[in-house]
Write an enzyme that holds these catalytic residues in place. Structure first.
Site, PDB file in Angstrom:
ATOM      1  N   ALA A  65       0.867  -1.171   0.000  1.00 57.13           N
ATOM      2  CA  ALA A  65       0.000   0.000   0.000  1.00 57.13           C
ATOM      3  C   ALA A  65       0.907   1.225   0.000  1.00 57.13           C
ATOM      4  O   ALA A  65       2.074   1.140   0.406  1.00 57.13           O
ATOM      5  CB  ALA A  65      -0.888  -0.017   1.236  1.00 57.13           C
ATOM      6  N   GLY A 108       0.484  -4.848   0.891  1.00 54.85           N
ATOM      7  CA  GLY A 108      -0.749  -4.866   0.095  1.00 54.85           C
ATOM      8  C   GLY A 108      -0.561  -5.508  -1.270  1.00 54.85           C
ATOM      9  O   GLY A 108      -1.518  -6.060  -1.832  1.00 54.85           O
ATOM     10  N   GLU A 131       4.564  -5.235   7.162  1.00 60.27           N
ATOM     11  CA  GLU A 131       3.817  -4.162   7.829  1.00 60.27           C
ATOM     12  C   GLU A 131       4.291  -3.871   9.242  1.00 60.27           C
ATOM     13  O   GLU A 131       4.307  -2.735   9.695  1.00 60.27           O
ATOM     14  CB  GLU A 131       2.316  -4.500   7.852  1.00 60.27           C
ATOM     15  CG  GLU A 131       1.602  -4.266   6.528  1.00 60.27           C
ATOM     16  CD  GLU A 131       1.644  -5.457   5.594  1.00 60.27           C
ATOM     17  OE1 GLU A 131       2.476  -6.368   5.802  1.00 60.27           O
ATOM     18  OE2 GLU A 131       0.840  -5.478   4.644  1.00 60.27           O
TER      19      GLU A 131
END
Ligand code: HXC
Length: 257
Positions: A65, A108, A131
């Site tokens: 992301a 992501g 993450e």
């Protein structure tokens, strides 16, 4: 339709979506996710498309992301906006969806690949969920889909350490269907997609639905679900054509493609 973050084309009943933010290694921002859903809406509505391939660049399928976009977000706004819930629609698609992954599939990007029905990976592909390094956790299904695919120990380790899995390791672990040479990844994926797109579309979609039900139902319920869909296909012209073609030793010509 024109997109700023994607390239979309249709050839021989296969829809090809290429993530196209090269300067950001195809990081998924809100615009890209919105456009990806629009492109998938377009290809799912197109009766001339029987299978969809999502790919990125030689260096990155998607490096996660978009951290630069997310860094400014705060709670409760991200909660109120239900940020990236739109990504759920990608995993809920009904037509077969293949990920052709070269280079980085991180965060992501890895989660996007996991939403597809199966993954073909180039030898240089790297899968990871880093993450935790950023002080967050996966947010579009990574902890769930990776665990379904690999089992607890094999999923927990890369989630907690951020370690990237090589293509070969990912294939051995059951995350990736096949590893292919980087130069032929897309051509081979498109050839497989054309094969799927040449089959009876309702039967292909029901196959996908049944396999996915295996994650939601107990064995007996799953087998019953599969059997009812199997029965329903005997109301289709494609069942007659497929079976007659076998008996008559010729190639089938399906109506519902
Ligand atoms: C925004 C990114 C990005 C990202 C790379 N870029 N990844 N921008 N979000 N996820 C940008 C860089 O800032 C840089 O821009 C350009 O892309 C090239 O990247 P480099 O780092 O210079 O390339 P390289 O040295 O080859 O390293 C590649 C890399 C590294 C190892 C993939 O970029 C990296 O670690 N990226 C972050 C990976 C990550 O943590 N992903 C998880 C994100 S969180 P400039 O402008 O400097 O040239 C996530 C949460 C999902 O995904 C939850 C769902 C809501």
């Amino acid at each position: 339709m024109e997109y700023e973050t994607l390239l979309v084309s249709v050839q021989e009943r296969v829809g090809l979506i290429t993530l196209n933010r090269p300067k950001a290694l195809n990081a998924l921002n809100s615009q890209l996710v919105a456009e990806l859903n629009q492109a998938l809406d377009q290809l799912e509505a197109d009766a001339g498309v029987g299978c969809i391939v999502i790919t990125g660049s030689a260096k990155a399928f998607a490096a996660g992301a978009d951290i630069k976009e997310m860094s400014a977000f705060g709670f409760p706004q991200i909660y109120l906006d239900d940020f990236f819930a739109a990504a759920d629609r990608i995993g809920a698609r009904r037509k077969p969806l293949i990920a052709a992954v070269a280079g980085y599939a991180l965060g992501g990007g890895c989660e996007l690949a996991l939403m597809c029905d199966f993954i073909y990976a180039a030898e240089n592909a790297r899968f990871g969920l880093p993450e935790l390094t950023l002080g967050v956790i996966p947010g579009i299904g990574g902890t769930q889909r990776l665990t379904h695919a690999l089992g607890k120990a094999k999923a927990m380790e890369p989630c907690l350490t951020g370690r990237q899995l090589t293509a070969e390791e990912a294939e051995r672990a059951g995350l990736v269907a096949r590893v292919l040479p980087a130069e032929s990844l897309l051509d081979e994926t498109l050839a497989v997609a054309r094969g799927i797109a040449g089959k009876s579309l309702p039967a292909a979609m029901m196959t996908k639905e049944c396999v996915n039900r295996a994650f939601e139902l107990g064995l007996n319920e799953g087998v019953r679900f599969e059997r009812r869909l199997f029965h329903s296909l005997f109301a289709s012209a494609d069942q007659k054509e497929g079976m007659n073609a076998f008996v008559e030793k010729r190639a089938p010509h399906f109506t519902h493609r």
